[in-house]
Design a protein around this motif. Structure first.
Motif, short mmCIF file in Angstrom:
data_model
loop_
_atom_site.label_atom_id
_atom_site.label_comp_id
_atom_site.label_asym_id
_atom_site.label_seq_id
_atom_site.Cartn_x
_atom_site.Cartn_y
_atom_site.Cartn_z
N GLY A 1 23.33 -0.33 -40.92
CA GLY A 1 24.30 -0.43 -40.23
C GLY A 1 24.25 0.28 -38.72
O GLY A 1 23.01 0.96 -38.59
N THR A 2 24.52 -0.53 -37.27
CA THR A 2 23.70 -0.29 -36.25
C THR A 2 24.17 1.21 -35.70
O THR A 2 23.76 1.80 -34.89
CB THR A 2 24.19 -1.43 -35.28
OG1 THR A 2 25.23 -1.64 -34.97
CG2 THR A 2 23.52 -2.80 -35.78
N GLU A 3 25.24 1.77 -36.30
CA GLU A 3 25.63 3.16 -36.11
C GLU A 3 25.91 4.02 -36.92
O GLU A 3 26.52 4.72 -37.25
CB GLU A 3 27.74 2.70 -34.79
CG GLU A 3 27.22 2.14 -34.03
CD GLU A 3 28.78 1.44 -32.91
OE1 GLU A 3 29.35 2.37 -33.41
OE2 GLU A 3 28.44 0.79 -32.47
N ALA A 4 24.54 4.25 -37.78
CA ALA A 4 25.34 4.48 -38.94
C ALA A 4 25.61 5.64 -39.39
O ALA A 4 25.91 6.42 -40.35
CB ALA A 4 23.88 3.96 -40.11
N ALA A 5 25.40 6.46 -38.05
CA ALA A 5 25.49 8.06 -38.28
C ALA A 5 26.57 8.98 -38.03
O ALA A 5 27.19 9.76 -38.78
CB ALA A 5 24.22 9.00 -37.07
N THR A 6 27.45 7.61 -36.71
CA THR A 6 28.90 8.30 -36.97
C THR A 6 30.09 6.75 -37.80
O THR A 6 31.18 7.91 -37.66
CB THR A 6 28.92 7.83 -35.75
OG1 THR A 6 28.69 6.26 -35.23
CG2 THR A 6 28.01 8.62 -34.83
N LYS A 7 29.26 5.99 -38.34
CA LYS A 7 30.05 5.51 -39.42
C LYS A 7 29.87 5.84 -41.19
O LYS A 7 29.01 6.40 -41.10
CB LYS A 7 30.27 4.10 -39.31
CG LYS A 7 29.79 2.96 -37.92
CD LYS A 7 31.79 3.62 -37.25
CE LYS A 7 31.73 2.72 -35.80
NZ LYS A 7 33.21 2.89 -35.09
N PRO A 8 31.04 5.43 -41.26
CA PRO A 8 31.64 5.45 -42.98
C PRO A 8 30.53 4.94 -43.80
O PRO A 8 29.83 3.47 -42.68
CB PRO A 8 32.95 6.55 -44.07
CG PRO A 8 33.15 5.39 -42.07
CD PRO A 8 32.87 5.32 -41.40
N LYS A 9 30.04 4.77 -44.71
CA LYS A 9 29.02 4.41 -45.95
C LYS A 9 30.20 3.91 -46.84
O LYS A 9 30.60 3.94 -47.16
CB LYS A 9 27.43 5.27 -46.34
CG LYS A 9 27.00 5.88 -45.48
CD LYS A 9 25.54 6.48 -46.24
CE LYS A 9 24.83 7.33 -45.00
NZ LYS A 9 24.35 7.29 -44.60
N THR A 10 29.41 2.48 -47.39
CA THR A 10 30.55 1.69 -48.19
C THR A 10 29.56 1.70 -48.96
O THR A 10 28.70 0.85 -48.93
CB THR A 10 30.71 0.47 -46.83
OG1 THR A 10 31.44 0.97 -46.07
CG2 THR A 10 31.41 -0.50 -48.38
N TYR A 11 30.16 1.49 -50.85
CA TYR A 11 29.63 0.79 -51.92
C TYR A 11 30.39 0.29 -52.39
O TYR A 11 31.31 0.44 -52.78
CB TYR A 11 29.32 1.95 -52.56
CG TYR A 11 28.48 1.65 -53.96
CD1 TYR A 11 27.47 1.37 -54.34
CD2 TYR A 11 29.12 1.63 -55.00
CE1 TYR A 11 26.23 0.86 -55.05
CE2 TYR A 11 29.10 0.99 -56.34
CZ TYR A 11 27.42 1.14 -56.09
OH TYR A 11 26.77 -0.04 -57.92
N ILE A 12 30.18 -0.93 -52.50
CA ILE A 12 30.92 -2.04 -53.56
C ILE A 12 30.19 -2.97 -54.63
O ILE A 12 28.97 -3.17 -54.36
CB ILE A 12 31.58 -3.07 -52.33
CG1 ILE A 12 31.98 -2.64 -51.16
CG2 ILE A 12 32.47 -3.97 -53.28
CD1 ILE A 12 32.01 -3.77 -50.10
#
Ligand SMILES: [Zn+2]
Length: 353
Positions: free
Chosen positions: A26-37
């Motif tokens: 993600g380009t905003e990974a530090a502030t966005k939730p991480k997703t695992y599917i």
């Protein structure tokens, strides 16, 4: 997209397994939730594989356009061990043939803070347990965890720990689910091992976990695998990811969830009282009243006087139905979501083995 893999050494010489893992940064990974599917932990449940195939295509386009904001990890076919098991011409993807263990039970129940211990001394574990530890390790690195399964003949529904409800109604809306089963966090299934781990770090049972989600999604029935339904569900997952701020653009705002939510204790598990050929009178999606005829079991063909009727114990929505047309005594025929607690009683944990 980065292509990684989990490699699981086999339990016999000359064999190893490879689980593909696709990673989008993600380009905003530090502030966005991480997703695992992940999909196909029960290896013979393929609607999620087809859905993730379509979703990954969209994510790859989005990545090129800079529209992926949060990190997304996808294991589109999570259980190559189960996929390799063919017995009398049929894939046996639910249970490990060697141990008879269900691939979606007996995940380690640990605190999320002990995540790194999952990968210590892996050579001490046989391949199915090693697979479980590797998958749980990846899930515990995320905030949003979706485990894609399917039922036998089924509406689209999900098992969601009440710790995530009603926040998770956005997922139910995005995937146009017709039912949600609110679970109690009492099993060792993958989804519940994830929420158990989070709860341990937040003070234990009964805490709510805002901003996080671990869920088992049942993408209809085993035969509901095809281009249109896969695209519809991939679009649904995209809409969910957009609603949670993980991806940017291309989906209208979600409308409120319009389906039903049932506590597990209110699910009527309809059993075959005797063995015989099943003649179903009702189908998934039907709303039934107490006493309605659900099925007739034919134990002695040619002797209709021996037929046994199976009737609805209370009013509700037929969510799932067996695809088998022969029942052994006490086989599951249907799951019906109801308003009142089932008088049949239920042990803690999952509805089925
Ligand atoms: Zn499953």
């Amino acid at each position: 997209m980065k292509q990684n893999a989990i490699v699981i050494p086999g339990d016999t010489p000359g064999v190893s397994w490879r689980v593909p893992v696709l990673e989008f940064s993600g380009t905003e990974a530090a502030t966005k939730p991480k997703t695992y599917i992940q999909a196909a932990l029960h290896a013979n449940e393929l609607p999620g594989v087809a859905t993730l195939h379509r979703l990954c295509a969209r994510l790859r386009e989005a990545e090129a356009a800079g529209a992926i904001l949060g990190d997304i990890t996808i294991a589109p076919q999570a259980n190559p061990i189960g996929a390799s098991q063919s017995h009398f011409g049929e894939m046996q993807g639910r249970f490990d043939l060697g141990s008879r263990g269900n691939y979606n039970r007996d995940f380690p129940l640990i605190a999320a803070s002990a995540r790194d211990a999952l990968l210590v001394d892996l050579d001490h574990y046989c391949a199915p347990d090693r697979l479980k530890r590797e998958l749980l390790f990846r899930a515990l690195g995320a905030d949003l965890v979706l485990d894609l399964h399917c039922d036998d003949e089924s509406l689209s529904y999900a098992y969601i720990d009440s710790a995530f409800w009603p926040e998770a109604s956005d997922l139910a809306s995005a995937l146009q689910m017709e039912a949600v089963f609110l679970s109690d966090g009492e099993s060792s299934a993958f989804e519940e091992a994830v929420s158990y781990a989070w709860k341990q770090d937040e003070g234990g049972k009964g805490v709510s976990l805002p901003g996080r989600l671990s869920v088992t999604v049942e993408l209809r029935g085993r035969r509901d695998v095809g281009p249109d339904v896969a695209q519809r569900d991939a679009d649904g997952l995209w809409a969910f990811l957009k609603a949670r701020g993980i991806v940017d653009g291309g989906s209208p705002a979600l409308s409120p969830y319009a389906g039903s939510a049932f506590a597990l204790d209110t699910i009527e598990m309809i059993k075959a009282p005797i063995p015989g050929t099943i003649l179903f009178h009702r189908d998934i999606g039907d709303r039934v009243e107490a006493g309605d005829l659900l099925a007739v079991i034919v134990p002695h063909p040619g002797f209709p006087e021996d037929d046994v009727e199976v009737r609805a114990p209370q009013a509700g929505l037929v969510v799932t139905r067996s695809s088998a047309r022969f029942a052994r005594r006490r086989d599951d025929l249907m799951k019906i979501g109801c308003a009142a607690i089932s008088r049949a009683g239920r042990r803690a944990g999952t509805l089925e083995d």
